[in-house]
Scaffold this motif. Structure first.
Motif, PDB file in Angstrom:
ATOM      1  N   TRP A   1       0.832  -1.200   0.000  1.00 26.35           N
ATOM      2  CA  TRP A   1       0.000   0.000   0.000  1.00 26.35           C
ATOM      3  C   TRP A   1       0.863   1.244   0.000  1.00 26.35           C
ATOM      4  N   ILE A   2       0.283   2.399   0.273  1.00 24.39           N
ATOM      5  CA  ILE A   2       0.964   3.687   0.156  1.00 24.39           C
ATOM      6  C   ILE A   2       1.170   4.278   1.540  1.00 24.39           C
ATOM      7  N   SER A   3       2.405   4.702   1.809  1.00 25.59           N
ATOM      8  CA  SER A   3       2.720   5.291   3.104  1.00 25.59           C
ATOM      9  C   SER A   3       2.103   6.676   3.243  1.00 25.59           C
ATOM     10  N   ARG A   4       1.632   6.958   4.443  1.00 24.78           N
ATOM     11  CA  ARG A   4       1.147   8.302   4.756  1.00 24.78           C
ATOM     12  C   ARG A   4       2.228   9.147   5.439  1.00 24.78           C
ATOM     13  N   GLY A   5       3.420   8.574   5.585  1.00 25.24           N
ATOM     14  CA  GLY A   5       4.527   9.319   6.175  1.00 25.24           C
ATOM     15  C   GLY A   5       4.423   9.495   7.668  1.00 25.24           C
ATOM     16  N   THR A   6       3.642   8.649   8.315  1.00 23.32           N
ATOM     17  CA  THR A   6       3.478   8.740   9.768  1.00 23.32           C
ATOM     18  C   THR A   6       4.346   7.708  10.469  1.00 23.32           C
ATOM     19  N   GLY A   7       4.502   7.890  11.775  1.00 29.08           N
ATOM     20  CA  GLY A   7       5.221   6.924  12.589  1.00 29.08           C
ATOM     21  C   GLY A   7       6.644   6.690  12.110  1.00 29.08           C
ATOM     22  N   ARG A   8       7.052   5.438  12.138  1.00 28.45           N
ATOM     23  CA  ARG A   8       8.427   5.110  11.782  1.00 28.45           C
ATOM     24  C   ARG A   8       8.694   5.187  10.286  1.00 28.45           C
TER      25      ARG A   8
ATOM     26  N   LYS B   1       4.774   0.873  -0.241  1.00 27.97           N
ATOM     27  CA  LYS B   1       5.413   0.164   0.865  1.00 27.97           C
ATOM     28  C   LYS B   1       4.926  -1.273   0.968  1.00 27.97           C
ATOM     29  N   VAL B   2       5.785  -2.108   1.500  1.00 32.43           N
ATOM     30  CA  VAL B   2       5.421  -3.467   1.898  1.00 32.43           C
ATOM     31  C   VAL B   2       5.263  -3.454   3.407  1.00 32.43           C
ATOM     32  N   GLY B   3       4.080  -3.823   3.860  1.00 38.11           N
ATOM     33  CA  GLY B   3       3.812  -3.855   5.295  1.00 38.11           C
ATOM     34  C   GLY B   3       3.001  -5.084   5.647  1.00 38.11           C
ATOM     35  N   TRP B   4       2.333  -5.022   6.774  1.00 35.69           N
ATOM     36  CA  TRP B   4       1.559  -6.175   7.218  1.00 35.69           C
ATOM     37  C   TRP B   4       0.341  -5.726   8.016  1.00 35.69           C
ATOM     38  N   CYS B   5      -0.623  -6.621   8.099  1.00 33.80           N
ATOM     39  CA  CYS B   5      -1.829  -6.416   8.914  1.00 33.80           C
ATOM     40  C   CYS B   5      -2.116  -7.716   9.660  1.00 33.80           C
ATOM     41  N   TRP B   6      -2.862  -7.615  10.750  1.00 37.31           N
ATOM     42  CA  TRP B   6      -3.230  -8.812  11.491  1.00 37.31           C
ATOM     43  C   TRP B   6      -4.228  -9.636  10.695  1.00 37.31           C
ATOM     44  N   ALA B   7      -4.132 -10.943  10.819  1.00 37.72           N
ATOM     45  CA  ALA B   7      -4.971 -11.861  10.034  1.00 37.72           C
ATOM     46  C   ALA B   7      -6.456 -11.703  10.330  1.00 37.72           C
ATOM     47  N   GLY B   8      -6.808 -11.176  11.510  1.00 34.25           N
ATOM     48  CA  GLY B   8      -8.216 -11.044  11.848  1.00 34.25           C
ATOM     49  C   GLY B   8      -8.787  -9.657  11.663  1.00 34.25           C
ATOM     50  N   ASN B   9      -7.966  -8.710  11.191  1.00 37.39           N
ATOM     51  CA  ASN B   9      -8.409  -7.325  11.060  1.00 37.39           C
ATOM     52  C   ASN B   9      -8.948  -7.012   9.673  1.00 37.39           C
ATOM     53  N   ARG B  10      -9.819  -6.008   9.601  1.00 34.60           N
ATOM     54  CA  ARG B  10     -10.390  -5.550   8.343  1.00 34.60           C
ATOM     55  C   ARG B  10      -9.909  -4.137   8.036  1.00 34.60           C
TER      56      ARG B  10
END
Length: 208
Positions: free
Chosen positions: A168-175, A185-194
């Motif tokens: 997805w696309i970074s919003r430039g927040t956090g780290r 960006k390549v990131g991750w999400c929890w398997a149970g989250n929407r």
């Protein structure tokens, strides 16, 4: 790409031409989230996701942003195909009729996986999802990005890590840092989250 894969450019082109020769002729033009004829993928055994991600690009005001892997995913190359996904042997292969899965946005990975199976589709691997972004940058768009739940990491005890990879696309927040705002960006999400802005990329199959 051929240099990353350790292949002569001529060999890579010849293998791509061989694969393309087996495909039907081009159909009607399609939108960025719709099915393409096929996606060319270099085996992740040769070029892992960590090496692919920095090659992604998206335009921003005054230039462009390079892709990256989020800082808390240093094990990105340990994410492997889930049971039931057969990856063709050889340096290159095709992913057939990739689709971003926009209609599954706001489903969780746990909900989407059996639905894709019901439709006769296979979830994309992370490396396949990054290759798609390299070959068709418009597929990564504001509020229309995708998860690649064909890749999961197994823990030492054999259980699946709860993280599921996504592009997805970074919003430039956090780290991520403000300097990466607008970068793919390549990131991750929890398997149970929407997530309302993440579909589930899939294909009808793979061909080597």
């Amino acid at each position: 790409m051929h240099e990353l894969a350790g292949l002569p450019a001529e060999e890579l082109r010849a293998e791509a031409a061989r694969l393309a020769a087996d495909l039907p002729g081009p159909g009607h033009p399609r939108g960025p989230g719709q099915q393409a004829e096929a996606l060319l993928v270099v085996s992740s055994r040769l070029v892992p996701p960590s090496a692919l991600a920095p090659l992604m690009r998206l335009p921003v005001r005054g230039g462009e942003r390079s892709g990256f892997v989020v800082e808390d995913m240093t094990d990105v190359d340990d994410f492997a195909p889930v049971d039931g996904i057969e990856v063709p042997e050889g340096p290159l292969y095709l992913v057939l009729s990739p689709d971003r899965g926009d209609d599954l946005a706001n489903w969780s990975p746990e909900e989407a996986l059996p639905e894709l199976a019901r439709r006769g589709r296979s979830p994309l691997l992370l490396a396949e999802g990054v290759h798609w972004a390299l070959q068709a940058p418009g597929v990564v768009a504001d509020n229309h990005c995708y998860m690649t739940i064909g890749s999961r990491r197994r823990k030492d005890d054999g259980r699946l890590d709860s993280r599921t990879p996504a592009v997805w696309i970074s919003r430039g927040t956090g780290r991520d840092g403000r300097e990466r705002r607008g970068a793919p960006k390549v990131g991750w999400c929890w398997a149970g989250n929407r997530h309302t802005w993440l579909g589930f990329a899939s294909a009808t199959g793979r061909r080597g």
